[in-house]
Design an enzyme around this catalytic site. Structure first.
Site, PDB file in Angstrom:
ATOM      1  N   ASN A  70       1.219  -2.283   5.302  1.00 29.18           N
ATOM      2  CA  ASN A  70       0.827  -1.116   5.618  1.00 29.18           C
ATOM      3  C   ASN A  70      -0.407  -0.996   4.984  1.00 29.18           C
ATOM      4  O   ASN A  70      -1.275   0.036   5.235  1.00 29.18           O
ATOM      5  CB  ASN A  70       1.702  -0.047   5.053  1.00 29.18           C
ATOM      6  CG  ASN A  70       1.213   1.244   4.795  1.00 29.18           C
ATOM      7  OD1 ASN A  70       1.036   2.046   5.823  1.00 29.18           O
ATOM      8  ND2 ASN A  70       0.786   1.446   3.435  1.00 29.18           N
TER       9      ASN A  70
ATOM     10  N   ARG B 291       0.840   5.786  -1.795  1.00 32.34           N
ATOM     11  CA  ARG B 291       0.519   7.362  -1.257  1.00 32.34           C
ATOM     12  C   ARG B 291       0.452   7.153   0.319  1.00 32.34           C
ATOM     13  O   ARG B 291       0.663   6.093   0.937  1.00 32.34           O
ATOM     14  CB  ARG B 291      -0.917   7.786  -1.725  1.00 32.34           C
ATOM     15  CG  ARG B 291      -2.012   6.914  -1.160  1.00 32.34           C
ATOM     16  CD  ARG B 291      -3.287   7.543  -1.785  1.00 32.34           C
ATOM     17  NE  ARG B 291      -4.563   6.950  -0.929  1.00 32.34           N
ATOM     18  CZ  ARG B 291      -5.606   6.641  -1.332  1.00 32.34           C
ATOM     19  NH1 ARG B 291      -5.933   6.596  -2.700  1.00 32.34           N
ATOM     20  NH2 ARG B 291      -6.432   5.958  -0.586  1.00 32.34           N
TER      21      ARG B 291
ATOM     22  N   TYR C 123     -13.254  -1.941  10.714  1.00 32.76           N
ATOM     23  CA  TYR C 123     -11.870  -1.402  10.759  1.00 32.76           C
ATOM     24  C   TYR C 123     -11.202  -1.846  12.133  1.00 32.76           C
ATOM     25  O   TYR C 123     -10.148  -2.203  12.263  1.00 32.76           O
ATOM     26  CB  TYR C 123     -11.766   0.360  10.458  1.00 32.76           C
ATOM     27  CG  TYR C 123     -10.514   0.950  10.495  1.00 32.76           C
ATOM     28  CD1 TYR C 123      -9.580   0.705   9.304  1.00 32.76           C
ATOM     29  CD2 TYR C 123      -9.867   1.496  11.516  1.00 32.76           C
ATOM     30  CE1 TYR C 123      -8.277   1.290   9.284  1.00 32.76           C
ATOM     31  CE2 TYR C 123      -8.615   2.086  11.514  1.00 32.76           C
ATOM     32  CZ  TYR C 123      -7.957   1.964  10.424  1.00 32.76           C
ATOM     33  OH  TYR C 123      -6.650   2.441  10.382  1.00 32.76           O
TER      34      TYR C 123
ATOM     35  N   GLY D 253       0.755  -1.339   0.009  1.00 33.59           N
ATOM     36  CA  GLY D 253      -0.077   0.096   0.161  1.00 33.59           C
ATOM     37  C   GLY D 253       0.830   1.230  -0.052  1.00 33.59           C
ATOM     38  O   GLY D 253       0.380   2.202   0.497  1.00 33.59           O
ATOM     39  N   ALA D 254       1.949   1.200  -0.777  1.00 40.08           N
ATOM     40  CA  ALA D 254       3.009   2.437  -0.605  1.00 40.08           C
ATOM     41  C   ALA D 254       2.559   3.354  -1.817  1.00 40.08           C
ATOM     42  O   ALA D 254       3.609   4.129  -2.190  1.00 40.08           O
ATOM     43  CB  ALA D 254       4.325   1.845  -0.637  1.00 40.08           C
TER      44      ALA D 254
ATOM     45  N   ILE E   3      -3.593  10.776  11.333  1.00 37.99           N
ATOM     46  CA  ILE E   3      -2.420  11.073  10.430  1.00 37.99           C
ATOM     47  C   ILE E   3      -2.969  11.785   9.155  1.00 37.99           C
ATOM     48  O   ILE E   3      -4.235  11.323   8.755  1.00 37.99           O
ATOM     49  CB  ILE E   3      -1.518   9.786   9.961  1.00 37.99           C
ATOM     50  CG1 ILE E   3      -1.228   8.840  11.374  1.00 37.99           C
ATOM     51  CG2 ILE E   3      -0.351  10.211   9.297  1.00 37.99           C
ATOM     52  CD1 ILE E   3      -0.292   9.660  12.233  1.00 37.99           C
TER      53      ILE E   3
ATOM     54  N   SER F 203      -3.418   0.433  14.110  1.00 33.46           N
ATOM     55  CA  SER F 203      -4.007   1.624  14.738  1.00 33.46           C
ATOM     56  C   SER F 203      -4.168   1.839  16.048  1.00 33.46           C
ATOM     57  O   SER F 203      -4.278   0.534  16.598  1.00 33.46           O
ATOM     58  CB  SER F 203      -5.312   1.892  13.837  1.00 33.46           C
ATOM     59  OG  SER F 203      -6.126   2.867  14.179  1.00 33.46           O
TER      60      SER F 203
ATOM     61  N   VAL G  25      -2.971  -7.358  -2.011  1.00 27.56           N
ATOM     62  CA  VAL G  25      -2.337  -8.434  -1.078  1.00 27.56           C
ATOM     63  C   VAL G  25      -3.223  -9.049  -0.214  1.00 27.56           C
ATOM     64  O   VAL G  25      -3.171  -9.874   0.420  1.00 27.56           O
ATOM     65  CB  VAL G  25      -1.448  -7.394   0.042  1.00 27.56           C
ATOM     66  CG1 VAL G  25      -0.333  -7.125  -0.805  1.00 27.56           C
ATOM     67  CG2 VAL G  25      -2.237  -6.168   0.406  1.00 27.56           C
TER      68      VAL G  25
HETATM   69  P1  NAP Z   1      -4.295   5.814   2.327  1.00 27.04           P
HETATM   70  O1  NAP Z   1      -3.853   7.144   2.115  1.00 27.04           O
HETATM   71  O2  NAP Z   1      -5.717   5.600   2.187  1.00 27.04           O
HETATM   72  O3  NAP Z   1      -3.283   4.598   1.489  1.00 27.04           O
HETATM   73  C1  NAP Z   1      -3.777   3.172   1.726  1.00 27.04           C
HETATM   74  C2  NAP Z   1      -2.901   2.493   0.329  1.00 27.04           C
HETATM   75  O4  NAP Z   1      -3.224   1.081   0.580  1.00 27.04           O
HETATM   76  C3  NAP Z   1      -3.470   2.955  -0.912  1.00 27.04           C
HETATM   77  O5  NAP Z   1      -2.482   3.364  -1.721  1.00 27.04           O
HETATM   78  C4  NAP Z   1      -4.244   1.901  -1.325  1.00 27.04           C
HETATM   79  O6  NAP Z   1      -4.488   1.631  -2.964  1.00 27.04           O
HETATM   80  C5  NAP Z   1      -3.488   0.665  -0.710  1.00 27.04           C
HETATM   81  N1  NAP Z   1      -4.221  -0.616  -0.585  1.00 27.04           N
HETATM   82  C6  NAP Z   1      -5.630  -0.574  -0.312  1.00 27.04           C
HETATM   83  N2  NAP Z   1      -5.770  -1.822  -0.502  1.00 27.04           N
HETATM   84  C7  NAP Z   1      -4.901  -2.367  -1.111  1.00 27.04           C
HETATM   85  C8  NAP Z   1      -4.749  -3.879  -1.398  1.00 27.04           C
HETATM   86  N3  NAP Z   1      -5.873  -4.752  -1.231  1.00 27.04           N
HETATM   87  N4  NAP Z   1      -3.640  -4.157  -1.902  1.00 27.04           N
HETATM   88  C9  NAP Z   1      -2.386  -3.314  -1.903  1.00 27.04           C
HETATM   89  N5  NAP Z   1      -2.727  -2.050  -1.556  1.00 27.04           N
HETATM   90  C10 NAP Z   1      -3.823  -1.552  -1.126  1.00 27.04           C
HETATM   91  O7  NAP Z   1      -4.123   5.365   3.860  1.00 27.04           O
HETATM   92  P2  NAP Z   1      -2.977   5.767   4.990  1.00 27.04           P
HETATM   93  O8  NAP Z   1      -3.647   6.945   5.710  1.00 27.04           O
HETATM   94  O9  NAP Z   1      -1.770   5.974   4.271  1.00 27.04           O
HETATM   95  O10 NAP Z   1      -3.008   4.474   5.810  1.00 27.04           O
HETATM   96  C11 NAP Z   1      -2.030   3.536   5.697  1.00 27.04           C
HETATM   97  C12 NAP Z   1      -1.974   2.180   6.733  1.00 27.04           C
HETATM   98  O11 NAP Z   1      -2.346   3.106   8.096  1.00 27.04           O
HETATM   99  C13 NAP Z   1      -3.648   1.625   6.680  1.00 27.04           C
HETATM  100  O12 NAP Z   1      -3.121   0.409   7.212  1.00 27.04           O
HETATM  101  C14 NAP Z   1      -4.172   2.369   7.697  1.00 27.04           C
HETATM  102  O13 NAP Z   1      -5.229   1.842   8.316  1.00 27.04           O
HETATM  103  C15 NAP Z   1      -3.245   2.735   8.787  1.00 27.04           C
HETATM  104  N6  NAP Z   1      -3.494   4.095   9.739  1.00 27.04           N
HETATM  105  C16 NAP Z   1      -3.956   5.073   9.162  1.00 27.04           C
HETATM  106  C17 NAP Z   1      -4.187   6.166   9.997  1.00 27.04           C
HETATM  107  C18 NAP Z   1      -4.549   7.637   9.505  1.00 27.04           C
HETATM  108  O14 NAP Z   1      -4.925   8.634  10.360  1.00 27.04           O
HETATM  109  N7  NAP Z   1      -4.169   8.099   8.369  1.00 27.04           N
HETATM  110  C19 NAP Z   1      -4.480   5.859  11.445  1.00 27.04           C
HETATM  111  C20 NAP Z   1      -4.096   4.811  11.940  1.00 27.04           C
HETATM  112  C21 NAP Z   1      -3.745   3.899  11.118  1.00 27.04           C
HETATM  113  P3  NAP Z   1      -5.268   2.354  -3.997  1.00 27.04           P
HETATM  114  O15 NAP Z   1      -5.211   3.618  -3.601  1.00 27.04           O
HETATM  115  O16 NAP Z   1      -5.237   1.717  -5.062  1.00 27.04           O
HETATM  116  O17 NAP Z   1      -6.553   1.918  -2.923  1.00 27.04           O
END
Ligand code: NAP
Length: 251
Positions: A90, A19, A156, A16-17, A189, A142, A64
């Site tokens: 991630n 973005r 979630y 999930g890298a 975040i 999280s 994944v």
């Molecule tokens: P994000 O901006 O939505 O990025 C998530 C990335 O994961 C996207 O590029 C997405 O791709 C990819 N993805 C989704 N499903 C996938 C799959 N089946 N196979 C491969 N890639 C996949 O989220 P983020 O905020 O960076 O979050 C990253 C991680 O941190 C997540 O696990 C999230 O739950 C955790 N987290 C985030 C926060 C927060 O506040 N942001 C807080 C706690 C935990 P597409 O764009 O192609 O769908």
């Protein structure tokens, strides 16, 4: 952010890298010298990250949550890049719906991406790491995995609590192979995942009132802790779930 970590000669996979937090983690590992395999569901965004990192980073698009796709991706990374030493799970999704309205498909998809995928990748990578005598796995969970209320996001919360549990069991089992397994639990975040809620002034005020450091986190705040966990400085650290949340949750 500067942290003197040398990962030269290491191959790292970040899922999930394309973005957000994954992008920042991939950058931190690449700057430390690792060869980074950049996974994302979307091939264009995986390629964009890999291009931004420059050679020898490699785009590895795959879903994944599909066990076969995850296993084939990891076998190819190990064959093409010379092993796999670091795995960062991630990739994640966060559908919003009250339990009474949530479809079984949304429930199942969240569990598949946020939890089952970590099992598929950890199993495939764990076999490679065991044969090589060690490795590092970091799961991005999280603070929602620690009994923190998150209205309308039951799937979630369940997936992240499961991921914290899986991290601990995986750490116990893999310690015998020299593989360390930890989780990082971000708070709020500033990424695409939180974009809609960040646009809501009342929600922002509520979040900030709960964060002692008085600000939301940035992707690099998470990446720095992941980099530390991947380094030898964390050699005696396994089975932990570390909150990176400006002090919002203190256990
Ligand atoms: P994000 O901006 O939505 O990025 C998530 C990335 O994961 C996207 O590029 C997405 O791709 C990819 N993805 C989704 N499903 C996938 C799959 N089946 N196979 C491969 N890639 C996949 O989220 P983020 O905020 O960076 O979050 C990253 C991680 O941190 C997540 O696990 C999230 O739950 C955790 N987290 C985030 C926060 C927060 O506040 N942001 C807080 C706690 C935990 P597409 O764009 O192609 O769908």
């Amino acid at each position: 952010m500067t942290l003197a970590v040398d990962l030269t000669g290491k191959v790292a996979l970040v899922t999930g890298a394309g973005r957000g937090i994954g992008w920042a983690i991939a950058g931190a590992l690449a700057r430390a010298g690792a060869t980074v395999a950049v996974n994302d569901l979307d091939a264009t965004s995986a390629e964009r990250t890999a291009r931004a990192l420059g050679a020898p980073a490699r785009a590895c698009p795959a879903d994944v949550s599909d066990p076969q796709a995850a296993q084939e991706m990891i076998a190819k990374i190990a064959a093409d890049l010379g092993g796999l030493h670091i795995l960062v799970n991630n990739a994640g999704i966060e559908p919003h719906a009250p339990i009474l309205e949530m479809s079984p498909d949304d429930w199942g998809r969240t569990l598949a991406v946020n939890l089952s995928a970590a099992f598929y990748t950890s199993q495939a990578a764990g076999r490679i790491m065991r044969a090589a005598g060690g490795g590092v796995i970091v799961n991005i969970a999280s603070i929602a995995g620690h009994n923190i209320p998150l209205p309308n996001r039951a799937s979630y919360v369940a997936s992240k609590a499961g991921l914290v549990g899986f991290t601990k069991e995986c750490a116990r089992e893999f310690a015998a192979y020299g593989i360390r397994v930890n989780a990082v639990c971000p708070g709020v975040i500033a990424t695409e995942m939180t974009a809609a809620l960040r646009g809501n002034a009342a929600q922002m005020q509520k979040w900030l009132a709960d964060i002692p450091q008085g600000r939301l986190g940035q992707p690099d705040d998470v990446a720095g802790v992941v980099l530390f966990l991947c380094s030898d400085a964390a050699a005696y650290l396994t089975g932990q779930a570390i909150n990176v949340d400006g002090g919002k949750v203190m256990l």
